[in-house]
Write a protein that holds these residues in place. Structure first.
Motif, PDB file in Angstrom:
ATOM      1  N   LEU A 129      11.545  -1.367   3.731  1.00  0.00           N
ATOM      2  CA  LEU A 129      11.267  -0.515   4.875  1.00  0.00           C
ATOM      3  C   LEU A 129       9.933   0.192   4.698  1.00  0.00           C
ATOM      4  CD1 LEU A 129      14.731   1.183   5.525  1.00  0.00           C
ATOM      5  CD2 LEU A 129      13.633  -0.563   6.934  1.00  0.00           C
ATOM      6  N   TYR A 130       9.212   0.312   5.806  1.00  0.00           N
ATOM      7  CA  TYR A 130       7.992   1.105   5.871  1.00  0.00           C
ATOM      8  C   TYR A 130       8.269   2.287   6.797  1.00  0.00           C
ATOM      9  CZ  TYR A 130       5.610  -2.965   3.931  1.00  0.00           C
ATOM     10  OH  TYR A 130       5.215  -4.007   3.126  1.00  0.00           O
ATOM     11  N   HIS A 131       7.792   3.462   6.399  1.00  0.00           N
ATOM     12  CA  HIS A 131       7.940   4.626   7.275  1.00  0.00           C
ATOM     13  C   HIS A 131       6.688   4.716   8.147  1.00  0.00           C
ATOM     14  CE1 HIS A 131       9.914   8.203   8.633  1.00  0.00           C
ATOM     15  NE2 HIS A 131       8.800   8.902   8.490  1.00  0.00           N
ATOM     16  N   ILE A 132       6.894   4.697   9.462  1.00  0.00           N
ATOM     17  CA  ILE A 132       5.796   4.664  10.430  1.00  0.00           C
ATOM     18  C   ILE A 132       5.748   5.965  11.215  1.00  0.00           C
ATOM     19  CG2 ILE A 132       4.761   3.391  12.354  1.00  0.00           C
ATOM     20  CD1 ILE A 132       5.065   1.666   9.893  1.00  0.00           C
ATOM     21  N   LYS A 133       4.551   6.553  11.298  1.00  0.00           N
ATOM     22  CA  LYS A 133       4.328   7.708  12.163  1.00  0.00           C
ATOM     23  C   LYS A 133       3.124   7.426  13.054  1.00  0.00           C
ATOM     24  CE  LYS A 133       6.203  11.519   9.380  1.00  0.00           C
ATOM     25  NZ  LYS A 133       5.878  12.833   8.756  1.00  0.00           N
ATOM     26  N   ASP A 134       3.318   7.518  14.363  1.00  0.00           N
ATOM     27  CA  ASP A 134       2.223   7.408  15.324  1.00  0.00           C
ATOM     28  C   ASP A 134       1.848   8.793  15.823  1.00  0.00           C
ATOM     29  OD1 ASP A 134       2.196   4.686  15.096  1.00  0.00           O
ATOM     30  OD2 ASP A 134       3.185   4.285  17.013  1.00  0.00           O
ATOM     31  N   TYR A 135       0.539   9.022  15.991  1.00  0.00           N
ATOM     32  CA  TYR A 135       0.044  10.316  16.452  1.00  0.00           C
ATOM     33  C   TYR A 135      -0.849  10.117  17.681  1.00  0.00           C
ATOM     34  CZ  TYR A 135       1.503  12.144  11.905  1.00  0.00           C
ATOM     35  OH  TYR A 135       2.243  12.514  10.801  1.00  0.00           O
ATOM     36  N   TYR A 136      -0.794  11.089  18.599  1.00  0.00           N
ATOM     37  CA  TYR A 136      -1.777  11.133  19.676  1.00  0.00           C
ATOM     38  C   TYR A 136      -3.144  11.444  19.058  1.00  0.00           C
ATOM     39  CZ  TYR A 136       2.181  11.443  22.921  1.00  0.00           C
ATOM     40  OH  TYR A 136       3.337  11.176  23.634  1.00  0.00           O
ATOM     41  N   GLU A 137      -4.185  11.195  19.806  1.00  0.00           N
ATOM     42  CA  GLU A 137      -5.547  11.459  19.332  1.00  0.00           C
ATOM     43  C   GLU A 137      -5.706  12.908  18.886  1.00  0.00           C
ATOM     44  OE1 GLU A 137     -10.141  10.764  20.990  1.00  0.00           O
ATOM     45  OE2 GLU A 137      -8.430  10.724  22.364  1.00  0.00           O
TER      46      GLU A 137
ATOM     47  N   THR B  11       8.375  -4.185   8.933  1.00  0.00           N
ATOM     48  CA  THR B  11       7.013  -4.695   8.829  1.00  0.00           C
ATOM     49  C   THR B  11       6.053  -3.525   8.981  1.00  0.00           C
ATOM     50  OG1 THR B  11       6.966  -5.163  11.199  1.00  0.00           O
ATOM     51  CG2 THR B  11       7.588  -6.967   9.744  1.00  0.00           C
ATOM     52  N   GLU B  12       4.915  -3.590   8.306  1.00  0.00           N
ATOM     53  CA  GLU B  12       4.021  -2.436   8.263  1.00  0.00           C
ATOM     54  C   GLU B  12       3.263  -2.169   9.547  1.00  0.00           C
ATOM     55  OE1 GLU B  12       0.697  -2.584   5.658  1.00  0.00           O
ATOM     56  OE2 GLU B  12       0.429  -4.728   5.902  1.00  0.00           O
TER      57      GLU B  12
ATOM     58  N   ILE C 147       0.080   6.155  10.756  1.00  0.00           N
ATOM     59  CA  ILE C 147       0.177   6.317   9.317  1.00  0.00           C
ATOM     60  C   ILE C 147       1.370   5.496   8.835  1.00  0.00           C
ATOM     61  CG2 ILE C 147       0.500   7.910   7.400  1.00  0.00           C
ATOM     62  CD1 ILE C 147      -2.133   8.323   8.839  1.00  0.00           C
ATOM     63  N   ILE C 148       1.110   4.585   7.906  1.00  0.00           N
ATOM     64  CA  ILE C 148       2.147   3.705   7.384  1.00  0.00           C
ATOM     65  C   ILE C 148       2.368   4.043   5.924  1.00  0.00           C
ATOM     66  CG2 ILE C 148       2.841   1.300   6.979  1.00  0.00           C
ATOM     67  CD1 ILE C 148       0.249   0.959   9.108  1.00  0.00           C
ATOM     68  N   ASN C 149       3.570   4.454   5.583  1.00  0.00           N
ATOM     69  CA  ASN C 149       3.912   4.788   4.205  1.00  0.00           C
ATOM     70  C   ASN C 149       4.836   3.712   3.663  1.00  0.00           C
ATOM     71  OD1 ASN C 149       5.326   5.997   1.887  1.00  0.00           O
ATOM     72  ND2 ASN C 149       4.224   7.855   2.468  1.00  0.00           N
ATOM     73  N   SER C 150       4.420   3.081   2.566  1.00  0.00           N
ATOM     74  CA  SER C 150       5.165   1.950   2.019  1.00  0.00           C
ATOM     75  C   SER C 150       5.907   2.293   0.732  1.00  0.00           C
ATOM     76  CB  SER C 150       4.216   0.776   1.769  1.00  0.00           C
ATOM     77  OG  SER C 150       3.152   1.159   0.936  1.00  0.00           O
ATOM     78  N   ASP C 151       6.249   3.560   0.533  1.00  0.00           N
ATOM     79  CA  ASP C 151       6.960   3.960  -0.680  1.00  0.00           C
ATOM     80  C   ASP C 151       8.368   3.384  -0.757  1.00  0.00           C
ATOM     81  OD1 ASP C 151       4.822   5.363  -1.584  1.00  0.00           O
ATOM     82  OD2 ASP C 151       5.523   7.320  -0.901  1.00  0.00           O
TER      83      ASP C 151
ATOM     84  N   ASN D  23       0.843  -1.178   0.000  1.00  0.00           N
ATOM     85  CA  ASN D  23       0.000   0.000   0.000  1.00  0.00           C
ATOM     86  C   ASN D  23       0.887   1.238   0.000  1.00  0.00           C
ATOM     87  OD1 ASN D  23      -2.232  -1.660   0.280  1.00  0.00           O
ATOM     88  ND2 ASN D  23      -2.068  -1.671   2.505  1.00  0.00           N
ATOM     89  N   THR D  24       0.450   2.283  -0.663  1.00  0.00           N
ATOM     90  CA  THR D  24       1.209   3.532  -0.634  1.00  0.00           C
ATOM     91  C   THR D  24       1.109   4.180   0.734  1.00  0.00           C
ATOM     92  OG1 THR D  24       0.788   3.881  -2.980  1.00  0.00           O
ATOM     93  CG2 THR D  24       1.482   5.788  -1.690  1.00  0.00           C
ATOM     94  N   GLU D  25      -0.101   4.235   1.293  1.00  0.00           N
ATOM     95  CA  GLU D  25      -0.289   4.792   2.623  1.00  0.00           C
ATOM     96  C   GLU D  25      -1.495   4.114   3.286  1.00  0.00           C
ATOM     97  OE1 GLU D  25       0.598   9.042   3.581  1.00  0.00           O
ATOM     98  OE2 GLU D  25      -1.564   9.083   3.956  1.00  0.00           O
TER      99      GLU D  25
END
Length: 317
Positions: free
Chosen positions: A60-68, A80-81, A50-54, A26-28
């Motif tokens: 490698l997947y670029h992972i960003k976690d956000y607070y609510e 891993t995604e 948010i998982i970016n699989s570009d 997936n792209t995102e």
């Protein structure tokens, strides 16, 4: 055995590994997570990812976690995604947006330089994770540590360490970057401990639960294991995993997560990587049919532990 089922050419690759999902292209992708970081629905979440699989060409997947609230909580790369295959530098943030921790991972294990900050933005500590003797875990060496009043209480790996966080309190001597002598503190907000160390290695410890009952130990953590041993667990799955004849050529990997309760019961089984529904259900059936395990221990006290297990299907040769 019913002739609709057979075991021909079933390859079982069974390892206890960090929980991981196999790569999807997936792209995102956006997923919602509850307070325990379990996947949930929008509206019930405390975080989202948010998982970016570009960069899948480099695995490698670029992972960003956000607070609510939408404030960034964590950023880094994963093999891993789901974000559990951590690789390289990761940066964590407080809810106010200030940097909390910058650290490094190798194959999901902490390894390399580590820096921490207080929520106010002041520097808290500098140190390094290095590989432990067992080859499966990491040991931390404290280089420098500052208290909230900006006083440096550990310098060049030596000093008296005191740290008070929302989860507990720890205090003791640091010598050449490692714990030395008697350490005391609290953890999980209400449990107490006293431990003795020699060059960073624990010699003995005593913890107390909420009822003031004492537990003695010589290891900080002990993994759960099947009552009859891990080889018996592997044998059970290999012997009892049944594949309907119509699915004999199926190939792929099923990843099942489950919880070992404080009493050793296997509960909360869930497939996080699927092959086909009937085979996914069989993975849950055969794992749950095994029976009790010896529970995991943390500072001598029984704890719940989450595991994942992959089952690889190779089809008929």
């Amino acid at each position: 055995m019913n002739n609709l089922y057979f075991m021909k050419s079933l390859l079982l690759s069974i390892l206890f590994i960090p929980i991981a999902l196999l790569a999807q292209h997936n792209t995102e992708k956006k997923i919602y997570l509850d307070s325990l970081w379990n996947e949930t629905k929008e509206g019930n979440h405390k975080y989202y990812r948010i998982i970016n699989s570009d960069d899948t060409a480099n695995e490698l997947y670029h992972i960003k976690d956000y607070y609510e609230s939408g404030v960034l909580q964590m950023e880094g790369n994963s093999k891993t995604e789901d974000g559990y295959g951590k690789e390289g530098e990761f940066v964590f943030y407080y809810k106010n947006g200030n940097k909390k921790n910058k650290t490094n991972y190798y194959k999901s294990r902490l390894l390399g330089k580590d820096e921490k900050w207080y929520e106010s933005g002041l520097k808290k500590s500098e140190g390094d994770y290095f590989e432990s003797k067992d080859g499966f875990s990491s040991t931390y060496k404290t280089k420098n540590f500052w208290n909230p009043e900006e006083k440096q209480i550990v310098s060049n790996g030596n000093g008296y360490y005191e740290d008070n966080t929302e989860d507990g309190f720890d205090s003791g001597e640091i010598k050449n970057g490692l714990k030395e002598g008697i350490w005391t503190g609290t953890y999980n907000k209400k449990l107490h401990y006293t431990e003795e160390y020699n060059k960073g290695e624990i010699i003995s410890g005593v913890s107390k639960d909420e009822h003031n009952k004492e537990y003695k130990y010589t290891m900080l953590e002990v993994r759960p294991e099947p009552i009859k041993g891990i080889k018996d667990f592997y044998k059970h799955i290999g012997k009892n995993f049944r594949i309907p004849r119509a699915y004999e050529s199926m190939k792929g990997k099923i990843i099942t997560i489950f919880v070992i309760e404080k009493d050793g019961e296997i509960v909360e089984l869930k497939n996080i990587k699927s092959v086909f529904e009937i085979l996914d259900q069989e993975a849950i059936r055969v794992i749950s049919s095994y029976g009790k395990w010896k529970p995991g221990l943390q500072r001598g006290q029984n704890v719940k532990v989450l595991y994942s297990i992959p089952i690889s299907l190779s089809g008929i040769k």
